[in-house]
Every structure is written in structure tokens, then in C-alpha cells.
Scaffold this motif. Sequence first.
Motif, PDB file in Angstrom:
ATOM      1  N   CYS A 133      -4.875   1.146   2.952  1.00 32.28           N
ATOM      2  CA  CYS A 133      -5.844   2.243   2.854  1.00 32.28           C
ATOM      3  C   CYS A 133      -7.103   1.835   2.079  1.00 32.28           C
ATOM      4  N   GLY A 134      -6.959   0.849   1.188  1.00 36.00           N
ATOM      5  CA  GLY A 134      -8.126   0.371   0.444  1.00 36.00           C
ATOM      6  C   GLY A 134      -8.448   1.178  -0.803  1.00 36.00           C
ATOM      7  N   CYS A 166      -5.714   3.198  -2.697  1.00 31.99           N
ATOM      8  CA  CYS A 166      -4.596   3.459  -3.609  1.00 31.99           C
ATOM      9  C   CYS A 166      -4.585   2.378  -4.708  1.00 31.99           C
ATOM     10  N   CYS A 214       0.832  -1.221   0.000  1.00 33.98           N
ATOM     11  CA  CYS A 214       0.000   0.000   0.000  1.00 33.98           C
ATOM     12  C   CYS A 214       0.860   1.262   0.000  1.00 33.98           C
ATOM     13  N   CYS A 271      -3.730  -1.114  -3.406  1.00 33.29           N
ATOM     14  CA  CYS A 271      -4.826  -1.718  -2.634  1.00 33.29           C
ATOM     15  C   CYS A 271      -5.919  -2.220  -3.564  1.00 33.29           C
ATOM     16  N   GLY A 328      -0.722   4.275   0.401  1.00 31.10           N
ATOM     17  CA  GLY A 328      -1.555   5.289   1.072  1.00 31.10           C
ATOM     18  C   GLY A 328      -1.107   5.545   2.498  1.00 31.10           C
TER      19      GLY A 328
HETATM   20 ZN   LIG Z   1      -3.456   1.486  -0.131  1.00 28.64          ZN
END
Ligand SMILES: [Zn+2]
Length: 331
Positions: A57-58, A60, A50, A63, A52
Motif C-alpha cells: 500500500c505504501g 502502512c 504490508c 511499507c 494495508g
Molecule cells: Zn503497506
Amino acid sequence: MGNYLTTQKAFRSLIASARSGNVRQAYIFEGIKGIGKYTTARIFANAIHCTGENKPCGVCPDCKKHIANTHSDLFVVGGGGQIKVEDIRQMNEELYIKPALSSRKICIVRNADNMNNDAQNALLKSFEEPPAYAVIILLSENIKNLLPTIRSRGNKVVFEPFSEKEISEYLLRQYPLKKDAIPFVSLYSGGVIGRATDILENEEFFETRNKMFRAIATLTGDRMSIFKLSEAFGAKGGKGAFENCDLYFDLFASFMRDVLAIKTGARVINQDMSALIEGFCAKVTSSSVLSIIERTAKVRSELNVSMKYELWIVNMLINCWEDINGKGSRS
Ligand SMILES: [Zn+2]
């Protein structure tokens, strides 16, 4: 993502190390099946890649690729039956190709216990001296299955079961419609989340348990009970029995555990079937039950897909029957 894991010590320390950039190169995750090793390994890999802020972070690009299961710097081996030397060679080749999207190439070996000796030897070199950008994670139910040289090189991360309260709170959030079954399931699962969710998603669980428990109860009778019980173990089901055998062994162990609980005045897990278990308990000795528990655990740990399942089960049950009724009763 992985919300139930956030109370797990192993999970928290791994994510913390990914966030601080303090990642090692060779890991061994140890813990029983269903405890969250693979889920954690995936989220850990995601957090490492990641870019972010609050990793993972979910949002970027890395992710997003992880969530879509398309990140090219992650390679997963195993998950099915035996892991062969060719599988590990392929992983080694993959490992020596530099990461394309990030600074880390991550390989996860699921069910590393299923590596035969050749496969473990092939792994040894890359595990001892991985390329500078590599992270290798072995997932193991029992690290005694790994060669000592592999064991000594990996950073061991132990996965502990959740508390009954943690499991039950998680299940109540995820399965509000099944709240009646949750007290039992939380207790039965022994802190293993995968076991708990398997039961709640398996419509036939209670029927299977009923069949298994009734068959076990007949073990104090004549030898025909062995065959009835082997059916409850799926030994006549042909293919597929081995795949389901975790459930059968769990149920069997749970029954025997409750027999000992009754003998020692501890809490019975299968409350709703306590009359049946008490009836059995009155006819057997503690030492025969202990012997049965030991025997079945041993067979369970040795069983694998390449063995004749039915034969092993029947043999095991003959021995269990003799633990209760004595060898002299053989007719
Ligand atoms: Zn991320």
C-alpha cells in the motif's frame, strides 16, 4: 513503485500470491542481469509485510520501513563479489531469530551464483527446512550455478525479457529528453530494462561503443589488433575493468550479432554503424563468427573478480583472432 514491472508475469504472480497470503518458503528467481529480479524481490518482501489493503500500500508502518530500507524482518546478502560461507552463516543466524515486526522473516540472497560450494552447503539446511516464519529468495542469473539439491528445493520463478514496445513506452515516459536514442536503446537492450537505463544514464556509452566497434573491425588485420581490442575491453585500465566488463561484452556481442544479421538478412541493431559492420562481415565467415560468439560467452560466464582480467581477455582475443585468420597465421 516499480511501474515498469507491472507488465511482467513473474512480478504479477508474486504480488498476487503475497496478496492472497499464499507465499512459499524457498524461491529461486532466475533471469539475466538487469531484468528486475532484485527490484521484484524487494517489492514482493514489502507486499508480504504490508498490513494495508492493496499490497504494497505504501502508507502502512511496514511499507514506510521498507521504503526507508529499515525493515528489521528483511535481510539481504550479497550484491558484490563472492559470497562466502561466513556470509551465509550470518544469514542463517539471522533467519533463526524470530521476526520482530511481522509474521515473516525474509532473506534475499543477491547474485546467488556467486556462492562458493561451502556457502551453498551452509545454505542447504536452512533452504531445505526453513523455520515456519521464514521466506528465502535466491536471485540467480543461471540456476546451473547452484547445487542440484538447492535447485530442487526452491520454487523457480523465471523472469522473461520485456517486449521492445514495453521497454520503449517505459523509456519514453522516464526519459522524454532522450527520445532520439530510445528506438536504438529499446532494441539493443534485448528486453532487459536495466541494460536500457544503464545506456541512457551513461554519458559515455556511444563513445565506448564507437571505440569497441572500431577496434573489433581491425581483427581481420594483423595481430596487433588483439592489443587494440584488449584496450577497448578495459584490459589496461587496471582496477575497475572487471566491474565494467558487462558493457564491453554486451557491445562485443551486439557487433557479432549484427554481423550474423547481415549474413542472414535479419535486422541490424547498430544501424548507425552498419557500414563498419558490413566491412567486417565481408571478410569473415559465419562459422568463425559463431565460434567467436560461443567463445566469448563462455569466457564471460566464467570470469570472476578473483581472476586476472587482462590475461583472460588477451587470451580470449588471441583465440578470436585465430578464429578469423587461422592458427597458421601465428607469427
Ligand atoms: Zn503497506
